[in-house]
Design a protein around this motif. Structure first.
Motif, short mmCIF file in Angstrom:
data_model
loop_
_atom_site.label_atom_id
_atom_site.label_comp_id
_atom_site.label_asym_id
_atom_site.label_seq_id
_atom_site.Cartn_x
_atom_site.Cartn_y
_atom_site.Cartn_z
N VAL A 297 46.44 42.67 46.74
CA VAL A 297 45.17 42.66 45.40
C VAL A 297 44.32 42.15 45.90
CG1 VAL A 297 45.71 41.81 43.64
CG2 VAL A 297 47.25 43.04 44.46
N SER A 298 43.19 42.78 45.09
CA SER A 298 41.42 42.49 44.61
C SER A 298 40.69 42.21 45.64
CB SER A 298 42.02 41.12 44.55
OG SER A 298 41.98 40.95 42.61
N ASN A 306 40.31 50.35 45.41
CA ASN A 306 41.55 49.25 43.77
C ASN A 306 40.64 47.72 42.98
OD1 ASN A 306 43.55 50.94 44.11
ND2 ASN A 306 44.48 49.99 46.05
N ASP A 310 41.13 46.27 39.59
CA ASP A 310 42.39 44.21 40.36
C ASP A 310 41.51 43.53 39.39
OD1 ASP A 310 44.22 46.08 41.78
OD2 ASP A 310 44.23 45.16 43.71
#
Length: 355
Positions: A297-298, A306, A310
């Motif tokens: 994530v991120s 993404n 995110d």
């Protein structure tokens, strides 16, 4: 001969090392610190730990002072052959043999905190001490600061000579291990040898979306070789490549989440993965997970598609070093733990746990 031995390491041709050392003996060529260091480094990935030990014995005769990198290479050779007891005995032998340049009792800084430090750009951060043992200090590194810069701040606040023996990426938070003592001291080389010898147990937690790695509690081993490329002055990028460096990460799925407002079977599922890097390659955990479709994530480098979405709810890379275990300079086992920081907890608050 020294250049040939160095080439053996780079070309992963450790089988040529014994022959080269024999040739040096027949030709009457002098062996020096560079010779033995190159030979030991070439043997690092082999399982010929007995030969590596014999070379290290010769190395000690010409270089009796503490040196953690050659020792770490021999330890790594022992670990590759699953000779854990041999590795532990050698490490203990050197701990007792090397002069104790740092007195026991830790660094003398308060256990709970080292005070406020200026990180630059108007940012200030409380330096939290997680572990204070003989020869070893562990602090909580925040995200978005270089490890070397943070260690400088620790030394300035503590007034104690310390040495960088390991690092966390700029975007990663968590346990940062520091050797107490100047570079080249017995304590610094002792800690450095443990990292080089793969004897330090490191645990990270990463939140990822995409492919699930199995039900909660499922573990796996990821061994894709990684090639490291320098893209800019301070920017490196890793990729899976058969021509890359040996790499190994173990992972365990710990929990699964969805957005609190998510509905329907197509809702995104996030995995909280516990990762333990056996080797220490650049961006290793991130690349190993992303290469399997489990996207951190991120992560602007390895999960670029993404990242825009995110970053709306998780302000930075969700990767945190939560635990490290190693030996201190008194020979005892020590463990440093760091809970998830506030920014990552704030990201988790957008989600609800489903398993």
């Amino acid at each position: 001969f020294n250049m040939a031995l160095s080439a053996c390491e780079k070309g992963k041709q450790w089988t040529q090392v014994p022959g080269l050392l024999d040739d040096m003996l027949e030709d009457g060529a002098d062996k020096n610190v560079i010779t033995y260091s190159a030979a030991i480094a070439a043997l690092k990935r082999s399982r010929k730990w007995q030969f590596a030990l014999s070379v290290y014995e010769d190395f000690r005769s010409v270089h009796p002072t503490p040196d953690g990198i050659p020792l770490g290479s021999v330890l790594s050779s022992c670990v590759s052959a699953s000779e854990w007891q041999v590795a532990g005995a050698l490490l203990e032998e050197e701990r007792l043999r090397w002069p104790a340049l740092v007195a026991g009792g830790g660094s003398g800084v308060p256990m709970h905190e080292l005070g406020m430090a200026d990180l630059g750009n108007g940012q200030k951060q409380m330096i939290q001490c997680l572990l204070d043992r003989p020869g070893v200090l562990a602090v909580m590194k925040p995200s978005k600061v270089e490890s070397e810069r943070f260690i400088e701040l620790v030394q300035r606040r503590s007034g104690t000579p310390v040495t960088c023996v390991s690092r966390l990426d700029w975007a990663v938070s968590g346990v940062l291990t520091i050797a107490v003592g100047g570079d080249g001291s017995a304590s610094a080389e002792f800690v450095r040898a443990q990292f080089a010898g793969r004897l330090v147990l490191k645990t990270y937690h990463c939140l990822a979306s995409g492919r699930l790695l199995g039900a909660a509690g499922t573990s796996g081993v990821h061994t894709a070789s990684l090639k490291i490329e320098q893209r800019a002055e301070d920017l490196s990028r890793a990729s899976v490549s058969e021509q890359g460096l040996e790499s190994c990460t173990t992972s365990t799925s710990r929990a699964f989440y969805q957005f609190a407002t998510a509905q329907g079977p197509d809702a995104t599922i996030f995995s909280l993965v516990e990762a333990r890097p056996i080797t220490g390659r650049t961006h290793q955990i991130r690349v190993h997970l992303a290469s399997m479709g489990c996207m951190p994530v991120s992560d602007p480098l390895y999960s670029r598609q993404n990242f825009p979405g995110d970053s709306r709810w998780c302000p930075r890379l969700f990767l945190h070093c939560s635990r490290i275990a190693l030996r201190d300079f008194d020979g005892g086992t020590c463990v440093a733990r760091a809970p998830l920081p506030r920014d990552l907890l704030a990201g988790l608050a957008y989600l609800r746990r489903i398993a």
